[in-house]
Design an enzyme around this catalytic site. Structure first.
Site, PDB file in Angstrom:
ATOM      1  N   LYS A 156      -4.875   9.359  -2.442  1.00 47.11           N
ATOM      2  CA  LYS A 156      -5.399  10.726  -2.585  1.00 47.11           C
ATOM      3  C   LYS A 156      -6.661  10.937  -1.775  1.00 47.11           C
ATOM      4  CE  LYS A 156      -6.212  10.730  -7.008  1.00 47.11           C
ATOM      5  NZ  LYS A 156      -5.782   9.430  -7.500  1.00 47.11           N
TER       6      LYS A 156
ATOM      7  N   ARG B 128      -8.168  -3.575  -2.098  1.00 47.76           N
ATOM      8  CA  ARG B 128      -9.210  -2.611  -1.729  1.00 47.76           C
ATOM      9  C   ARG B 128     -10.634  -3.108  -1.993  1.00 47.76           C
ATOM     10  NH1 ARG B 128      -8.776   3.371  -4.283  1.00 47.76           N
ATOM     11  NH2 ARG B 128      -9.635   2.384  -6.119  1.00 47.76           N
TER      12      ARG B 128
ATOM     13  N   ARG C 289     -12.981  -2.397  -4.264  1.00 50.06           N
ATOM     14  CA  ARG C 289     -14.103  -1.568  -4.678  1.00 50.06           C
ATOM     15  C   ARG C 289     -14.706  -2.240  -5.905  1.00 50.06           C
ATOM     16  NH1 ARG C 289     -12.250   4.335  -5.779  1.00 50.06           N
ATOM     17  NH2 ARG C 289     -12.216   3.631  -7.939  1.00 50.06           N
TER      18      ARG C 289
ATOM     19  N   ARG D 174      -6.733   1.229 -15.618  1.00 44.15           N
ATOM     20  CA  ARG D 174      -6.687   2.536 -14.952  1.00 44.15           C
ATOM     21  C   ARG D 174      -5.254   3.045 -14.821  1.00 44.15           C
ATOM     22  NH1 ARG D 174     -10.504   0.925 -10.970  1.00 44.15           N
ATOM     23  NH2 ARG D 174      -9.343   1.861  -9.267  1.00 44.15           N
TER      24      ARG D 174
HETATM   25  P1  ADP Z   1      -9.078   6.078  -8.413  1.00 45.99           P
HETATM   26  O1  ADP Z   1      -9.011   5.550  -7.039  1.00 45.99           O
HETATM   27  O2  ADP Z   1      -8.926   5.012  -9.459  1.00 45.99           O
HETATM   28  O3  ADP Z   1      -8.200   7.278  -8.636  1.00 45.99           O
HETATM   29  P2  ADP Z   1     -11.493   7.717  -8.586  1.00 45.99           P
HETATM   30  O4  ADP Z   1     -12.440   7.504  -7.483  1.00 45.99           O
HETATM   31  O5  ADP Z   1     -10.722   8.999  -8.604  1.00 45.99           O
HETATM   32  O6  ADP Z   1     -10.572   6.451  -8.620  1.00 45.99           O
HETATM   33  O7  ADP Z   1     -12.241   7.582 -10.002  1.00 45.99           O
HETATM   34  C1  ADP Z   1     -12.965   6.423 -10.341  1.00 45.99           C
HETATM   35  C2  ADP Z   1     -13.366   6.490 -11.817  1.00 45.99           C
HETATM   36  O8  ADP Z   1     -14.185   7.649 -12.063  1.00 45.99           O
HETATM   37  C3  ADP Z   1     -12.207   6.632 -12.801  1.00 45.99           C
HETATM   38  O9  ADP Z   1     -11.638   5.395 -13.139  1.00 45.99           O
HETATM   39  C4  ADP Z   1     -12.902   7.323 -13.993  1.00 45.99           C
HETATM   40  O10 ADP Z   1     -13.631   6.402 -14.775  1.00 45.99           O
HETATM   41  C5  ADP Z   1     -13.904   8.238 -13.336  1.00 45.99           C
HETATM   42  N1  ADP Z   1     -13.376   9.609 -13.120  1.00 45.99           N
HETATM   43  C6  ADP Z   1     -13.122  10.204 -11.919  1.00 45.99           C
HETATM   44  N2  ADP Z   1     -12.663  11.448 -12.092  1.00 45.99           N
HETATM   45  C7  ADP Z   1     -12.609  11.666 -13.429  1.00 45.99           C
HETATM   46  C8  ADP Z   1     -12.211  12.753 -14.245  1.00 45.99           C
HETATM   47  N3  ADP Z   1     -11.739  13.887 -13.728  1.00 45.99           N
HETATM   48  N4  ADP Z   1     -12.306  12.611 -15.602  1.00 45.99           N
HETATM   49  C9  ADP Z   1     -12.773  11.486 -16.149  1.00 45.99           C
HETATM   50  N5  ADP Z   1     -13.152  10.415 -15.432  1.00 45.99           N
HETATM   51  C10 ADP Z   1     -13.080  10.492 -14.095  1.00 45.99           C
END
Ligand code: ADP
Length: 185
Positions: free
Chosen positions: A15, A129, A131, A142
């Protein structure tokens, strides 16, 4: 013409990468809640301090921290020409909130783009990855949280013709090409 796009998909679906490319092509801001939260954690802001432990455990950050943030961000003047939401909404409550917020702002999402990738592929991608929150245990959590909380968001948008599913298990260029096609149509 303004483009307002919501990117859905599991962690590791691509994404963020795709949203960045589309954001440059269409000159619209890429709003990633994950990026905003990670910046807050790094800067040790009050938001960052509250979000950090949830993120490290692979849990969603509580809605009350996220909803204000999105409302502020979508009220910013750089969003008049459109936006890409990446990582939001992540549960049905957030999706319902977004509906109300968009009604207030007199806006509509043009497309909800759902990037689909099988779990076993996601696991391999995320492990590669590296991170900070990408340990195997957090990754598994997750993915669980994705199936439990975020898959219902797909159903939420399913009834609307704006939902489009794209196979994210292809080369990056191919995914970009298919996304662009859907967005332009
Ligand atoms: P991923 O690559 O796992 O989709 P993101 O960068 O989108 O990771 O998000 C990393 C973390 O930030 C998530 O695991 C969550 O803890 C938090 N997070 C991000 N967006 C949201 C949201 N809309 N609601 C709740 N937590 C969020």
């Amino acid at each position: 013409m303004a483009k307002r796009l919501i990117f859905l998909g599991p962690p590791g679906a691509g994404k963020g990468t795709q949203a960045q490319i589309i954001s440059e092509d269409w000159q619209i801001p890429h709003v990633s809640t994950g990026d905003i939260l990670r910046a807050a954690v790094n800067q040790q802001t009050p938001l960052g301090k509250q979000a950090k432990d949830y993120m490290n455990r692979g849990e969603l950050v509580p809605d009350d921290l996220i909803l204000d943030l999105i409302q502020d961000r979508l009220s910013h003047e750089d969003t008049t020409n459109g936006w890409i939401l990446d990582g939001f909404p992540r549960n049905v409550n957030q999706a319902a909130f977004l509906d109300k917020l968009l009604a207030k702002l007199d806006q509509n999402a043009d497309c909800v783009l759902n990037l689909q990738v099988p779990d076993e592929v996601l696991l391999l991608r995320l492990l590669a990855r590296k991170r900070k929150d990408d340990t195997e245990e957090t990754i598994r959590r997750r993915l669980e949280v994705y199936h439990q909380d975020t898959v219902p968001v797909i159903d939420f948008y399913q009834t609307r013709k704006t939902l489009k599913t794209i196979d994210g298990n292809q080369t990056m260029d191919k995914v970009t090409e298919q996304l662009s096609e859907v967005i332009s149509s």
